[in-house]
Write a protein that holds these residues in place. Structure first.
Motif, PDB file in Angstrom:
ATOM      1  N   LEU A 192       0.825  -1.204   0.000  1.00 54.11           N
ATOM      2  CA  LEU A 192       0.000   0.000   0.000  1.00 54.11           C
ATOM      3  C   LEU A 192       0.854   1.247   0.000  1.00 54.11           C
ATOM      4  N   ASN A 193       1.946   1.215   0.739  1.00 53.89           N
ATOM      5  CA  ASN A 193       2.737   2.431   0.878  1.00 53.89           C
ATOM      6  C   ASN A 193       3.825   2.562  -0.175  1.00 53.89           C
ATOM      7  N   SER A 196       1.797   0.929  -4.386  1.00 51.67           N
ATOM      8  CA  SER A 196       0.535   1.393  -4.964  1.00 51.67           C
ATOM      9  C   SER A 196       0.542   2.903  -5.110  1.00 51.67           C
ATOM     10  N   ILE A 202      -6.955   0.125  -5.098  1.00 52.14           N
ATOM     11  CA  ILE A 202      -6.368   0.479  -3.800  1.00 52.14           C
ATOM     12  C   ILE A 202      -7.439   1.036  -2.880  1.00 52.14           C
ATOM     13  N   ILE A 205      -9.233  -1.737  -1.408  1.00 55.50           N
ATOM     14  CA  ILE A 205      -8.474  -2.398  -0.339  1.00 55.50           C
ATOM     15  C   ILE A 205      -8.578  -1.597   0.953  1.00 55.50           C
ATOM     16  N   ARG A 206      -8.389  -0.281   0.799  1.00 55.03           N
ATOM     17  CA  ARG A 206      -8.437   0.550   2.018  1.00 55.03           C
ATOM     18  C   ARG A 206      -9.807   0.491   2.665  1.00 55.03           C
ATOM     19  N   THR A 255      -2.626  -1.017   9.196  1.00 55.30           N
ATOM     20  CA  THR A 255      -2.619   0.437   9.266  1.00 55.30           C
ATOM     21  C   THR A 255      -1.466   0.947  10.094  1.00 55.30           C
ATOM     22  N   GLU A 258       1.633   0.667   8.068  1.00 56.53           N
ATOM     23  CA  GLU A 258       1.653   1.649   7.007  1.00 56.53           C
ATOM     24  C   GLU A 258       2.040   3.009   7.548  1.00 56.53           C
TER      25      GLU A 258
ATOM     26  N   ALA C  39      -1.946  -7.569   0.321  1.00 51.83           N
ATOM     27  CA  ALA C  39      -2.821  -6.446   0.609  1.00 51.83           C
ATOM     28  C   ALA C  39      -4.251  -6.788   0.233  1.00 51.83           C
ATOM     29  N   SER C  40      -4.394  -7.501  -0.887  1.00 48.40           N
ATOM     30  CA  SER C  40      -5.771  -7.815  -1.286  1.00 48.40           C
ATOM     31  C   SER C  40      -6.413  -8.806  -0.331  1.00 48.40           C
TER      32      SER C  40
END
Lengths: 395, 296, 642
Positions: A192-193, A196, A202, A205-206, A255, A258, C39-40
């Motif tokens: 994610l960080n 992406s 994304i 996902i979040r 989280t 991240e 992540a998915s």
């Protein structure tokens, strides 16, 4: 109070506010806010105090070694209570009795000690020796002492012995959960960080992470039961419970990881890339190591969360009584596929499912006390880690 | 922004202006993991394990003590006991999750069918008899109730103690949860199969009932004989028959307790245990001690 | 992987390792996809939760519909209509009866209180001398003399202790004289409690006398009450008679519906069997299973035949009740507050009952055993069903409303308590507290969030429940709705503990929101001459409002999904709370959605209707949590732009 205000408002000081309803209202509001805050804290302290006052005597004792070792190293057992003499109560346990007898070869229980009423009188030392452990194999004692008539004997399930089984179970469950969740969570956070850059995928996902964080714990229990226990056929086992808990703390770990990745200055990455490192090399050497403290703190936080949960493991992993530690009796299923005792479930059992007597209290409060201490230590650790790492070098 | 808030809510997360992590931590972690796996690998000699599931009436007191005595008699086995209610006995047997099911009621046709549908057949072992005691708070002067009165209290027709000879006060009813064998048995034996009053509170176990009745001067509930001696409660006579093991024959609310196993699927260790538990003198003495009535 | 690759120019760096290919992907790509895959997993997990909840729950409605259809075909439903009439009648009667009892007991109350106090003191004394009492029961006459002396000694000792005299009787106070008399009475009675002291005997006589007088005075009321009760007897008799038939019908139907399964299982078992004798036995058993559907039309004949009878009974009951209602005493003529209140309620409830009976009569007439059970009926009976009755000897109901209302009220109580406290402390800590105070208060409140819920539940049953009930008995607190409470395990108890769990969540989020208000806002407010609190309440709070609302919503989400506390503490009464009590509703026990899953899931047969119903409840919880989350996000987005 009003005196103080008036004194301050001497006409000499023109910049001071004049006394007005406004200022007294302000004072009042402030006091109300103060009271609200400290009331909450007082309640918290009240709960802690109750648990500590009633729980600490179970775990600690006045004589060396100052800690009630059997309570922490034995498995839960039935406690037998009987009265050997008028107004005296003994709580005894089979293992302790064996120990005692091997040291005091039959001295204590010869029939000279039985008085006319059929009651046995013990000396202080004997009693102390007997009470080292908490339960007692009664039938054997009676068989070797035909003259002895126990008076109003009773027994209390799960109230003797200690809580080693539940402690071990909790540790194992949390370890599995945290290892699994850290592995997935950190990888997800890196993606994610570092990889992406927005887009609907994304965002989804979040959104999913966010929503996952709000799902009730009992629903995770249902999910774990459906997926791990039934669909995957793992049954009620440590593994099912651990994975269920892992899914549950995943959002927290993702989280948090991240956030700590985000806190690494962009310059680190740019410098690494400029030196010709690949993306993966950059992440491995220049980003992850620096984010580690944050991630570890997050994992401690995750442990705190997971250790306290009861609902998700109720159907997936926990069992009320088990007379062996997980590694003592592997059977054919293997280590991870056995169900375990766990401290929160044990508290639930002893506080709501078994006959309550005054003799159950020590087990209840002792378990709660130990559990609270564990959770507090973990919380304390994460606070310490936060301040410790934050206090170090800044970039 | 909300996401950040959410995470902050999870507390004590460092927003690290952090420094490097010492390599040692990495190394330590690795060693720790290795050590952990090594520990897992140390398999002790496997004893036979007997998994017992089912009734709370049996599982809270009797079976743990039988298990302890059984081991004390020199049998090297280990036990796992889960007592969540009689219905769990049959689900456990059905799924092969348990060796022995404890039940405070006879098996239902539905459960026989379910077992048969998996090609299994149950074997019934009589564990003993239990009397369901009607308990009230010790401060309650009521000493005896007729079956009719008990029924009208539990179905909610009588709502005040003064209607059955007590001091004025609204009756609080405590019952077991629906999957419990005691719940069902009481309904059949004491209430003519009428449904419970909707004011009844469902408690997770016998014990919770005893505890609540012990703390509520207007409470009434029912528990297995073994639970009828808790703090602050007293068992009342039903139709003039006192709740005592000697009165088992006359007492109107008594029932049988069972162990169930699956034909042909019982491990030798479990079979030995269940035989010991239902026939040996030693076991029967324990049955008596925890206030059940031995089968023989 | 739809993720954009805009940040990727680096990957064409010359220093990149070359040559490694895996399924046509470079090493870098593999790593990237590995991370992306992890992540998915968040999405996957969420989807899996949906899938597995649905997987276990989706058959609920069809199965439930089938169940409902059986209830209809066999006539259980028909009898249930009458049963409901009977229940409504009994409810009205109970209120009337309670009014009567309140009146009846009132005059002898003061004497009864002394008797009750005597009993409690005697109990304490005999508890303190348990051994003597036990010995007494076994002793012969000679032994009793010795025991008597021992008992008197022990009893005097016990009576000298203050605790012995702590009795829990409403409206009771020890006066010196009374205490002396009581002491004497207890001593006179001896260990067996079988001799009566003259003092107590006299009191009992007086009580009986007052009681007789009151009964005499209340005779007309009693007659009304009994008439009310007896009016319902014919209906009860009819219901009982029909219920028997309905039960038999249902037996038949369930045997029939499980027949194919049983047959198949037996045949399968026979196929696997090697022993020819057992094999033959199993085959014979299988053959013996009857597979003919019961003839519901003839089975339900008695019900249709009973319609005119029911009509007559119903009409008679209505006219009787209407007549009796007219003779109800005026509430004003009653002497007790409780009596008046219950009489008024009884009046209201009887009026409602008359309406209900009328409707029921029509329903009974309209009932047809072969009417189709729509899918909607299964759905509405779950979402709007007012009864959750399982393992019933009669008919199972899976209505989520009682559980939902319990969850909701408990959560509301928690919010009412938690919101003011957490917002107040957030404001205090962020705006008014000194730095030192902050660094103490913040971690402490945050630490509350780390207390495991089972520990709070434990605290609730061990300490808070008893404390709350004792506090509620205090005279000067009787104005609080619901006080004095009779139960220990109530919604209030659970609500308070949950409030305690919600406080850290709301506090932290709200404090964050306040912290995020730009300094410029505060400074310009001060510059305009506003005081600190004016700034806080007129500038900071409105600006942070969206964050605070989100905080409250998330706190709400957390407590509605909380399990252990409500399971242990809420009292587990499966009934929609009685709102007649007004705000006093908080003193009632309730069951919750989370609690029912935790309590019943471990015990039900896998794949049964009940099991599926519990997963449906899980679905409802899941959806609620998603909605709350969604609203919280919406609030933040919507108001943050302003």
């Amino acid at each position: 109070m009003p005196d103080g205000i008036l004194l301050n408002l001497t006409p000499m000081n023109r910049f001071k506010a004049r006394p007005s309803t406004l200022s007294s209202v302000e004072k009042l509001v402030k006091i109300i806010l103060w009271c609200a805050t400290y009331f909450v804290i007082a309640c918290a302290l009240g709960i802690f105090a109750d648990i500590f006052v009633k729980g600490a005597p179970v775990v600690f004792q006045k004589t060396p070694p100052f800690i009630n070792v059997p309570f922490l190293t034995e498995l839960p057992e039935t406690l037998v209570i009987f009265e050997p003499g008028p107004g005296e109560t003994l709580k005894l346990n089979e293992k302790a009795f064996d120990r005692f007898r091997s040291r005091n070869v039959q001295v204590a229980f010869t029939s000279e000690k039985v008085d006319a009423n059929g009651m046995v009188s013990f000396t202080v030392e004997e009693r102390k020796a007997l009470q080292i452990g908490q339960s007692f194999y009664r039938d054997e004692f009676l068989a070797s002492n035909p003259g002895f008539k126990p008076i109003s004997e009773s027994s209390a399930s799960y109230s003797g012995g200690g809580i080693l089984g539940p402690i071990v179970g909790t540790v194992l469950l949390t370890t599995i959960a945290v290892v699994v969740a850290l592995f997935i969570g950190v990888a997800a956070a890196v993606f994610l960080n570092e990889y992406s850059s927005g887009g609907p995928f994304i965002d989804t996902i979040r959104l999913a992470i966010l929503n996952l964080a709000g799902v009730p714990s009992i629903v995770f229990g249902l999910f774990g039961l459906g997926l791990f226990c039934l669909a995957l056929g793992w049954g009620t086992s440590m593994l099912s419970g651990g994975f269920t808990l892992a899914v549950m703390i995943l959002p927290v770990i993702i989280t948090a990881s991240e956030e700590s990745l985000k806190a690494i200055p962009k310059g680190f990455r740019e410098a690494s890339l400029a030196l010709g490192a690949t993306k993966w090399q950059t992440i491995r050497k220049a980003v992850l190591p620096y984010a580690m403290p944050g991630i570890l703190t997050a994992s401690v936080l995750g442990v705190t969360r997971v250790a306290g949960e009861t609902a998700p493991i109720m159907f997936t992993a926990a069992v009320a009584a088990k007379d062996k530690l997980p590694w003592e009796n592997l059977g054919d299923g293997g280590f991870f596929s056995q169900s375990v005792q766990s401290l929160p479930y044990h508290i639930f059992t002893v506080s709501a499912r078994i006959p309550q007597t005054e003799y159950t209290r020590p087990m209840q409060y002792g378990s709660v006390f130990v559990f609270m201490v564990m959770v507090m230590c973990l919380s304390g650790l994460s606070v310490w880690m936060r301040t410790h790492y934050r206090g170090k070098l800044k970039w | 922004m909300l996401r950040r808030e959410l995470i902050r809510s999870t507390k004590w997360f460092p927003y690290p202006n952090t420094t490097t992590i010492p390599k040692t931590i990495h190394r330590m972690k690795k060693t720790a993991i290795l050590a952990a796996f090594a520990a897992f690998a140390v398999a002790a000699v496997a004893e036979d394990k007997i998994v017992i599931k089912g009734s709370d009436t049996l599982g809270a007191k009797l079976v743990p003590q039988l298990a302890e005595a059984y081991k004390g008699a020199g049998n090297s086995v280990s036990f796992e006991i889960a007592a969540e209610g009689s219905s769990t006995a049959f689900t456990a047997l059905l799924e092969g999750a348990g060796d022995i099911g404890m039940s405070s009621r006879g098996i239902k046709q539905k459960e026989i069918d379910a077992l048969a549908a998996k090609g299994m057949k149950q074997v019934e072992w009589l564990a003993g008899f239990d009397m369901i005691g009607v308990i009230v708070n010790e401060k309650n002067p009521v000493k005896n109730l007729t079956k009719e009165q008990i029924k009208s209290i539990f179905v909610g027709e009588v709502t005040d103690w003064s209607e059955v000879g007590g001091p004025a006060g609204p009756i609080s009813i405590y019952t077991r949860n629906t999957s419990s064998g005691t719940f069902k048995a009481f309904q059949e034996m004491a209430m003519d199969e009428k449904d419970y009053s909707k004011d009844a509170q469902m408690m997770a176990g016998n014990e919770q009932i005893a505890q609540e009745v012990g703390k509520n001067a207007n409470g009434i509930g029912y528990v297995g004989l073994a639970f009828a001696t808790g703090e602050g409660i007293k068992a009342i006579s039903v139709e003039g028959v006192e709740l005592k093991a000697e009165n088992a024959k006359q007492y109107p609310i008594a029932r049988s307790l069972y162990y169930y196993t699956v034909e042909g699927k019982l491990s030798p260790a479990a079979e030995k245990f269940v035989k010991w538990a239902t026939t040996s003198d030693e076991a029967l003495a324990i049955v008596k001690k925890v206030h059940f009535i031995p089968a023989k | 992987m739809p993720a954009s690759t805009s940040e990727k120019p680096v990957s064409v760096s010359r220093f990149q390792e070359k040559g490694f290919r895996f399924l046509g992907l470079t090493f870098q790509d593999v790593i990237r996809y590995f991370f992306g895959g992890n992540a998915s997993l968040a999405i996957v997990a969420l989807l899996l939760i949906c899938v597995f909840l649905i997987r276990e729950a989706w058959l609920f409605f069809p199965t439930h519909r089938h169940d409902l259809a059986i209830f209809r075909q066999t006539g259980v439903e028909y009898v249930d209509l009458m049963l409901q009439e009977g229940i409504a009648h009994k409810e009205a009667y109970t209120l009337l009866n309670q009014a009567y009892l309140a009146e009846l007991n009132e005059p002898s109350q003061s004497v009864a209180a002394i008797l009750l106090a005597h009993q409690q003191v005697a109990l304490e004394v005999s508890k303190a001398n348990q051994r003597t009492v036990d010995d007494w029961k076994k002793a012969d006459d000679a032994g009793k003399v010795a025991l008597r002396t021992r008992w008197v000694e022990g009893a005097e000792k016990a009576l000298d202790q203050n605790e012995t005299w702590n009795v829990e009787v409403a409206r009771f106070e020890w006066t010196g004289d009374l205490r002396q008399k009581m002491r004497q009475a207890v001593l006179e009675e001896g260990p067996g409690g079988d001799e009566k002291s003259p003092f107590i005997a006299e009191l009992e006589e007086r009580k009986a006398q007052i009681f007789a007088e009151t009964s005499e005075r209340l005779k007309p009321f009693n007659a009304i009450k009994l008439a009310f009760r007896n009016a319902g007897r014919p209906l009860d008799a009819l219901t009982d008679e029909l219920a028997k038939i309905a039960k038999e019908n249902r037996e038949l139907a369930s045997t029939f519906s499980s027949a194919p399964e049983r047959k198949e299982a037996l045949l399968e078992g026979a196929a696997m069997e090697t022993d020819p004798v057992i094999k033959a036995r199993k085959v014979a058993e299988a053959e013996a299973i009857v597979m003919v559907a019961p003839d519901y039309a003839s089975l339900t004949r008695p019900f249709y035949d009973s319609v005119p009878k029911h009509d007559a009974v119903n009409t008679a009951l209505r006219s009787d009740l209407a007549g009796i209602l007219a003779t109800f005493p005026e509430p004003g003529t009653l002497q007790t507050e409780l009596g008046r209140k219950n009489l008024r309620l009884a009046h209201k409830s009887t009026e409602q009952l008359l309406g209900k009976l009328k409707l029921a009569a029509a329903d009974v007439k309209a009932w047809r055993h072969d009417a189709k059970v729509g899918f909607g009926a299964a759905v509405t009976s779950f979402f709007f069903g007012k009864r959750w009755i399982t393992n019933s000897s009669w008919q199972d109901f899976y209505g989520v409303l009682p559980l939902f209302s319990g969850s909701l009220i408990i959560a509301l109580i928690a919010m009412v308590v938690a919101v003011p406290f957490s917002i107040a402390s957030a404001i205090y800590v962020n705006q008014l507290a000194s730095f030192k105070e902050q660094s103490f208060v913040k971690p402490t409140i945050e630490f509350i969030g780390a207390i495991p819920s089972v520990v709070l539940g434990f605290f609730g049953i061990m300490v808070l429940g008893t404390t709350l009930r004792d506090v509620s008995q205090l005279e000067w607190l009787s104005w609080v709705p619901g006080f004095p409470m009779q139960e220990r395990l109530t919604m209030l108890n659970a609500g308070l503990l949950l409030a305690f769990m919600a406080i850290p969540t709301i506090f932290t989020l709200a404090e964050d929101a306040i912290n995020n208000v730009p300094h410029a806002f505060t400074e310009s407010s001060f510059a305009l001459g506003a005081t600190k609190l004016q700034t806080v309440f007129r500038v900071i709070l409105p600006t942070a409002l969206s964050g605070i609302i989100a905080a409250i919503l998330l706190g709400f989400g957390r407590i509605i999904g909380e399990t252990m506390v409500v399971l242990l503490v809420a009292g587990n009464k499966i009934q929609i709370p009685d709102f007649n009590a007004g705000l006093g509703v908080i003193a009632q026990p309730a069951h919750t959605m989370t609690g029912i899953i935790a309590q019943e899931l471990g015990e039900v047969e896998r794949g049964s209707l009940h099991w599926r119903a519990l997963f449906m409840v899980g679905m409802v919880l899941f959806v609620i949590s998603l909605i709350i989350n969604y609203i919280a996000q919406w609030v933040v987005k919507r108001f943050h732009k302003v």
